[in-house]
Design a protein around this motif. Sequence first.
Motif, PDB file in Angstrom:
ATOM      1  N   ASP A 129      42.185 -18.614   0.236  1.00 17.76           N
ATOM      2  CA  ASP A 129      41.491 -17.612  -0.574  1.00 17.76           C
ATOM      3  C   ASP A 129      42.465 -16.537  -1.056  1.00 17.76           C
ATOM      4  O   ASP A 129      42.368 -16.046  -2.181  1.00 17.76           O
ATOM      5  N   GLY A 130      43.443 -16.198  -0.215  1.00 13.74           N
ATOM      6  CA  GLY A 130      44.467 -15.250  -0.659  1.00 13.74           C
ATOM      7  C   GLY A 130      45.221 -15.814  -1.844  1.00 13.74           C
ATOM      8  O   GLY A 130      45.421 -15.142  -2.871  1.00 13.74           O
TER       9      GLY A 130
ATOM     10  N   GLY B  84      40.003 -23.024   0.689  1.00 15.05           N
ATOM     11  CA  GLY B  84      39.672 -22.895   2.106  1.00 15.05           C
ATOM     12  C   GLY B  84      39.510 -21.408   2.372  1.00 15.05           C
ATOM     13  O   GLY B  84      40.495 -20.687   2.553  1.00 15.05           O
TER      14      GLY B  84
ATOM     15  N   ASP C   1      38.766 -18.447   4.410  1.00 15.40           N
ATOM     16  CA  ASP C   1      38.615 -17.902   5.771  1.00 15.40           C
ATOM     17  C   ASP C   1      38.622 -16.377   5.741  1.00 15.40           C
ATOM     18  O   ASP C   1      38.806 -15.721   6.772  1.00 15.40           O
TER      19      ASP C   1
ATOM     20  N   ALA D  58      40.735 -14.272   4.828  1.00 15.68           N
ATOM     21  CA  ALA D  58      41.932 -13.682   5.452  1.00 15.68           C
ATOM     22  C   ALA D  58      43.204 -14.229   4.836  1.00 15.68           C
ATOM     23  O   ALA D  58      43.228 -15.337   4.297  1.00 15.68           O
ATOM     24  N   TRP D  59      44.243 -13.411   4.957  1.00 14.63           N
ATOM     25  CA  TRP D  59      45.612 -13.901   4.781  1.00 14.63           C
ATOM     26  C   TRP D  59      45.956 -14.474   6.166  1.00 14.63           C
ATOM     27  O   TRP D  59      46.641 -13.837   6.972  1.00 14.63           O
ATOM     28  N   ASN D  60      45.424 -15.647   6.421  1.00 13.40           N
ATOM     29  CA  ASN D  60      45.392 -16.117   7.806  1.00 13.40           C
ATOM     30  C   ASN D  60      46.776 -16.380   8.392  1.00 13.40           C
ATOM     31  O   ASN D  60      47.013 -16.131   9.574  1.00 13.40           O
TER      32      ASN D  60
HETATM   33 MG   LIG Z   1      42.882 -17.408   3.814  1.00 12.10          MG
END
Ligand SMILES: [Mg+2]
Length: 548
Positions: free
Chosen positions: A438-439, A463, A465, A467-469
Amino acid sequence: MAKQIRGADIVARTLDAAGLRTIFTLSGNHIMSLFDAALDTGLRLIHVRHEAAAVHMADAWGRLTGQCGIVWVSGGAGFTNAAAALCTARAAESPLVLLAAHAGLKELGRGAFQELRQAEMAAPVAKASWTAGSAAALGHDVAEAARKALSGRRGPVHLSLPFDLLDEKVDDAPSLWPAPSAFVPQARSLQAAAAERVLVGLATAKRPLVLVGPQLCHSGDLSQLEALEKALGTAVIPMESPRGLNDARLGAFAEVLRQADLIVLLGKALDFTLRFGDAPVVDPACRFIVIDPEAEMVERVAREKGERLAYSIVADPVPAMQALTEGARGKTDAHAWTSEVRAAVAYRPVSWATQTSTQPGKVHPLELCRALQAALATRPNAILVCDGGEIGQWPQATLSPARRVINGPAGSIGASIPFAIAARASDPTAPVIAVMGDGTFGFHMAEFDTAVRYGLPFVAVVGNDAAWNAEHQIQLREYGRNRAHGCELLPSRYDLVAQALGGHGELVTAASELPAALERAIASGKPACVNVMIERIPAPSIRRSTPQ
Ligand SMILES: [Mg+2]
Ligand SMILES: Cc1ncc(C[n+]2csc(CCOP(=O)(O)OP(=O)(O)O)c2C)c(N)n1
């Protein structure tokens, strides 16, 4: 009297004559003469929403077609936006030519509009970078730029075009036009005797490996690497991920790498991706053979590995691969060790086959990959793009399409939407699926508009989530849960962004919805976003010794 011709027409016609007809561009005062000149040629302009996207498109074009991608941008900030994206292409060994407008030569030093030392600025991220000096030489400059991009270790080349040269009229004469041969890259082949030395080295080793660099990963034709592996009887391992030995595509490869007694680096840099070939990642007694287009790379290995550099030769990867395949064919048997290597690379935890999400309203990345696998299985000409932090690793670990574009050794995220659009432009019949975080989606989401305008459908699978996972996971690992902050995003409706720009959108919150959502997205024939709410989990790090 000779007919007069504008500098801009020389550039446009030279590209047209060379068959470099797809131009990724963003307009600007100083290149409107090029737009005008394009009308009288067969050039196709794809006019984007950010200059970096144009470079990423040319990058994917170069990797997928083997032909130079071409970019036109304005000078000053148009150029600097574009130059930032050269970094990704440089590390990925992707051939492209960035043609940037430039302040007029006649006004330099007088505070000209957009006066900037562009050639100097692009130099560290380009194979070559210069400013054209005369209108009459523009065609030759363009040919030289394309030739340099494709010669040796491929990569991006920058050429600044002062706008007064583009507007200048000169007498049309044969001397303006580069011969077709001026575009042909200088090829350094691997002579039979040198190939024989390498083959003898491989035959006398007990546990040899051949590692190939990014350029051989993008030919779009894995069959060449497979033919090399078959002929040599030695595992040929593609390395183009910034995660290096943790590249999920390579499974448990790190476990066998440390047992190797000979590593052939075929166009593969000795660098951070191999942890510099140091122990314990590589056995301290392991020997090296280097086949590389750059003498500097050979020197680097000689400096670092001393007497363990058994043999080296400067040659281009593609002809070297072909010479080795020819030289070995029918002469070598597969090592038992090669099957061990293949088993390690193919290893994935058994639990992956059945892994499902434990969180309501969320999908596990492996469930997403299983649905993608099914969609790709019926589409052999599909092109898969993978990008983003943690999410991008899952499709790289589990999907094996014939054609794939990843962000590459630069480790930069954000290029996948431009990559996907260029992939479709390069093959108008290929279904294109781009998996990203998403980032990552946010970097170039405006390019959905470009894709809609030019009728270039693709499916962006996000994908999501929230977040900048990848960075969030670093915080969890290195600093602890209580100090993890600042890397959250919102679970935004990127599917609605696609819709708002004229594309198709799907929101997915359960794995069971995925197959139909993917099929609807592909069937829409529009640029589409399948926005999948996924669990926020770390990327896989595959080791057989630590069962997952
Ligand atoms: Mg992400
Ligand atoms: C151009 C660029 N900026 C920043 C980074 C650092 N970075 C790597 S992964 C990542 C997070 C990506 O987030 P997302 O796309 O949502 O993927 P996720 O990790 O959440 O799966 C960031 C910020 C980078 N690699 N490249």
